[in-house]
Design a protein around this motif. Structure first.
Motif, PDB file in Angstrom:
ATOM      1  N   PHE A 234       0.758  -1.207   0.172  1.00  0.00           N
ATOM      2  CA  PHE A 234       0.008  -0.009  -0.023  1.00  0.00           C
ATOM      3  C   PHE A 234       0.746   1.261   0.143  1.00  0.00           C
ATOM      4  O   PHE A 234       0.516   2.007  -0.917  1.00  0.00           O
ATOM      5  N   ALA A 235       1.829   1.288   0.839  1.00  0.00           N
ATOM      6  CA  ALA A 235       2.731   2.419   1.160  1.00  0.00           C
ATOM      7  C   ALA A 235       4.275   2.046   1.615  1.00  0.00           C
ATOM      8  O   ALA A 235       4.245   1.073   2.138  1.00  0.00           O
ATOM      9  N   ARG A 236       5.258   2.886   0.988  1.00  0.00           N
ATOM     10  CA  ARG A 236       6.386   2.538   1.415  1.00  0.00           C
ATOM     11  C   ARG A 236       7.286   3.651   2.119  1.00  0.00           C
ATOM     12  O   ARG A 236       6.707   4.699   2.399  1.00  0.00           O
ATOM     13  N   GLY A 237       8.540   2.971   2.484  1.00  0.00           N
ATOM     14  CA  GLY A 237       9.394   4.398   2.916  1.00  0.00           C
ATOM     15  C   GLY A 237       8.788   4.825   4.508  1.00  0.00           C
ATOM     16  O   GLY A 237       8.918   6.049   4.846  1.00  0.00           O
ATOM     17  N   LEU A 238       8.308   3.855   5.183  1.00  0.00           N
ATOM     18  CA  LEU A 238       7.832   3.904   6.478  1.00  0.00           C
ATOM     19  C   LEU A 238       8.498   3.160   7.559  1.00  0.00           C
ATOM     20  O   LEU A 238       8.466   1.985   7.532  1.00  0.00           O
ATOM     21  N   ARG A 239       9.391   3.774   8.233  1.00  0.00           N
ATOM     22  CA  ARG A 239      10.233   3.249   9.201  1.00  0.00           C
ATOM     23  C   ARG A 239       9.549   2.349  10.449  1.00  0.00           C
ATOM     24  O   ARG A 239       9.778   1.267  10.697  1.00  0.00           O
ATOM     25  N   ASN A 240       8.392   3.089  10.912  1.00  0.00           N
ATOM     26  CA  ASN A 240       7.764   2.285  11.951  1.00  0.00           C
ATOM     27  C   ASN A 240       6.393   2.864  11.945  1.00  0.00           C
ATOM     28  O   ASN A 240       5.986   4.028  12.415  1.00  0.00           O
ATOM     29  N   SER A 241       5.366   1.970  11.550  1.00  0.00           N
ATOM     30  CA  SER A 241       4.037   2.454  11.303  1.00  0.00           C
ATOM     31  C   SER A 241       3.024   1.833  12.682  1.00  0.00           C
ATOM     32  O   SER A 241       1.893   1.304  12.206  1.00  0.00           O
ATOM     33  N   ILE A 242       3.483   1.945  13.354  1.00  0.00           N
ATOM     34  CA  ILE A 242       2.552   1.217  14.657  1.00  0.00           C
ATOM     35  C   ILE A 242       1.240   2.181  14.810  1.00  0.00           C
ATOM     36  O   ILE A 242       0.294   1.565  15.110  1.00  0.00           O
TER      37      ILE A 242
END
Length: 434
Positions: A234-242
């Protein structure tokens, strides 16, 4: 039941004498000491925004109950489900049911144990209960005679992370409007660098870790409690999506825990509106267009990333977001509540952010953020920051009275009060009217 009875039962369960008596030896080192009452529960000494108080529901001091309470979900009848991280090792986690005796005393029942870092707990589009474990999404039936026997894997084979091999081992999820599961898969390192501080890249010059991590995945809903094992990105470049949340309009928000640079004033955390196919900068860029150390500007290509909707204070470590629609606080309806969990001077706070009709945070330019023990600092010139207020302005450590807050997950009770877990202090708290 009289309020004094509730206060006595709760403080006795904690191991404290009601209204600030002496704490026995088993009291946690990070104890909240009661001081008066907060809508029928022992009040903490945490200074709150006008018209609010922070009450103590429970704080662990013995063998019963969760060791590191994280996720929180109300059940009908006043009971709650609580996920217990247990520790940063596989197999120590659990799911607990919290209930209250007729005299107000807290009762715990462990529904399932031996789990690996469970975090999110939520009700699905089919009405069942779902929980995120480190490497899978599971379902269980809290009302079953043997809830542990009802545990079933819904999505397995998520990255089986380890704390020191992967700094972001926790999974979380939200349900999209069509029932699809949007699942966080954290980054396996801080900046995607090798032992010499050089970028770890593939033939295209991109971070090698992006292929399977640092992303939010979509698992298609198949109906009747089933989701596709295969996913799309769905989406990238996300270090931490808690911290993920879906607004009724369909907006998907993500709050980013940025990289762990040692400087207290940099980098800033951020809020992103996620879109299909978006790339939000990790591990190349932080703030608005700042290349990360180790990544030359020509490789970082900061101008090509999806820019944050707003910056958050550096090292705030947002772990949860919910839209408030309860009855107790009409002034907060429609606002986005956020927990800032980090251990540095900006964290230990719950904020209420103003939003537009689509649930997107409103922003200020030229804003400032508060720091402990006192004072404030400016955001970068021209940078958007969230517009709102801090509900817990005094949640710093006060020796002998209260710990620095470590808020994790929030949930709204039937009466509109806001419940929150504090994993470092092994506590469950409740924001209410004085």
């Amino acid at each position: 039941m009289k309020r004094s009875h509730v206060l006595f039962a709760l403080t006795s369960a904690l191991g404290l004498v009601a209204f600030g008596g002496q704490a026995p030896a088993q009291t946690p080192a990070r104890a909240y000491l009661p001081s008066g009452e907060c809508d029928g529960r022992p009040a903490t000494t945490v200074p709150m925004a006008p018209g609010l108080c922070l009450g103590l529901v429970w704080q662990g001091a013995g063998a019963e109950g969760p060791r590191m309470p994280r996720g929180l979900m109300p059940l009908q009848g006043g009971d709650w489900l609580v996920t217990d991280l247990g520790g940063w090792d596989a197999g120590k986690g659990a799911v607990w049911r919290l209930s209250f005796a007729s005299d107000g005393a807290v009762r715990w029942r462990r529904l399932a144990g031996g789990l690996s870092m469970p975090h999110t707990v939520a009700r699905g589009p089919d009405g069942r209960i779902y929980v995120s474990e480190m490497n899978r999404i599971l379902t269980l039936e809290p009302a079953a005679a043997d809830p542990a026997a009802s545990v079933r894997t819904v999505i397995g084979d998520l990255p089986d992370n380890r704390l020191h091999d992967n700094r972001h081992p926790l999974s979380s999820f939200v349900f999209d409007g069509n029932g699809d599961l949007l699942v966080n898969v954290g980054a396996p390192s801080d900046r995607c660098l090798d032992a010499k501080g050089k970028p770890r890249t593939n033939a295209r010059g991109a971070c090698v870790e992006e292929a399977a991590t640092a992303q939010v995945r979509r698992h298609a809903y198949l109906g009747d409690g089933r989701w596709a094992e295969e996913s799309t990105v769905f989406a990238r470049g996300l270090r931490n999506s808690i911290a993920l949340v879906r607004h009724a309009s369909g907006t998907i928000l993500q709050a980013e825990n940025s990289v762990d640079l040692t400087t207290p004033e940099h980098p800033f955390d951020e809020v992103n509106v996620l879109r299909q196919g978006g790339h939000y900068g990790w591990p190349y860029c932080v703030d608005l267009q700042t290349p990360l150390p180790g990544w030359p500007a020509r490789q970082a290509r900061c101008g090509e990333r999806d820019r944050p909707t707003a910056l958050l204070p550096p090292h705030a470590a947002p772990l949860d977001m919910i839209y408030y629609e309860g009855a107790m606080f009409p002034e907060l309806r429609g606002r986005l509540l956020m927990t800032w969990h980090g251990y540095r001077r900006t964290a230990g706070r719950i904020t209420a952010v103003e939003t537009n009709a689509d649930g997107v945070p409103l922003t200020d330019v030229g804003g400032r953020y508060a720091i402990y023990p006192r004072g404030s600092l400016a955001y970068p010139a021209g940078a958007p920051s969230v517009k709102g207020k801090v509900l817990t302005p005094g949640w710093d450590r006060v020796a002998g009275r209260q710990p620095r807050g470590s808020p994790v997950v929030m949930a709204v009770a039937a009466d509109g009060s806001i419940w929150v877990t504090d994993d470092r202090s092994r506590a469950i708290l409740r924001i209410a009217r004085p």
